[in-house]
Scaffold this motif. Structure first.
Motif, short mmCIF file in Angstrom:
data_model
loop_
_atom_site.label_atom_id
_atom_site.label_comp_id
_atom_site.label_asym_id
_atom_site.label_seq_id
_atom_site.Cartn_x
_atom_site.Cartn_y
_atom_site.Cartn_z
N SER A 1 -7.76 -0.18 5.71
CA SER A 1 -8.63 -0.94 4.81
C SER A 1 -8.12 -2.36 4.56
O SER A 1 -8.88 -3.21 4.10
N LYS B 1 -5.30 3.84 3.89
CA LYS B 1 -4.86 2.70 3.07
C LYS B 1 -4.57 1.46 3.93
O LYS B 1 -4.96 0.35 3.58
N GLU C 1 0.80 -1.23 0.00
CA GLU C 1 0.00 0.00 0.00
C GLU C 1 0.83 1.28 0.00
O GLU C 1 0.40 2.28 -0.56
N ASP D 1 -3.50 9.87 4.59
CA ASP D 1 -3.68 8.98 3.44
C ASP D 1 -3.21 7.57 3.77
O ASP D 1 -3.90 6.58 3.51
#
Length: 149
Positions: free
Chosen positions: A121, A118, A68, A114
């Motif tokens: 999730s 990521k 990620e 950010d």
């Protein structure tokens, strides 16, 4: 059973520029980032489970963060796609440079937000993201805590 925090550190090199900024960081430059990822959960209590005693296998956490964040951001240049830096980004991409276009000003503060989304999730549902620390220099870093959000 107790909740335990597990932390893994990652390193990557990333360039960026802060459009509209009134200092040197308006210029394209880079950092040797250090990212500390801390998750929280309870160790697996099933003696027959291959990961008995672990909150999460460090290798599993590494896989998530590498896919990620690290593999995408390492040796890439990050620009806010809503600025004139888009023209520079397109030119660099034409020359086979790795460029990431984001919807935010690529400061450590915004990048850590950010990154948190990521990583969250991808975590198993029994593991929670506790905190992130994104260090851009030896003395400067941004932190994200789940308890603050």
């Amino acid at each position: 059973m107790s909740n335990i925090r597990i932390t893994k550190q990652f390193n990557f090199e990333t360039g960026h520029a802060l459009y509209g900024y009134d200092g040197k960081c308006k210029n394209v430059h880079g950092h040797s980032y250090k990212l500390n990822v801390t998750v929280i959960g309870q160790p697996i209590n099933d003696a027959n489970h291959v990961k008995f005693g672990m909150v999460i296998d460090f290798g599993d956490l590494k896989k998530i963060v590498k896919e990620e964040i690290v593999d995408k951001f390492d040796h890439a240049t990050v620009f806010n796609k809503n600025t004139p830096h888009l023209e520079l980004a397109k030119e660099l991409q034409k020359r086979d440079h790795s460029v990431i276009l984001v919807d935010y000003q690529p400061t450590s503060e915004m990048m850590v937000i950010d990154f948190a989304e990521k990583i969250k999730s991808r975590l198993p549902e029994n593991i929670q993201l506790h905190s992130l620390k994104l260090q851009e220099t030896e003395t400067s870093f941004a932190e994200w805590y789940a308890s603050d959000n």
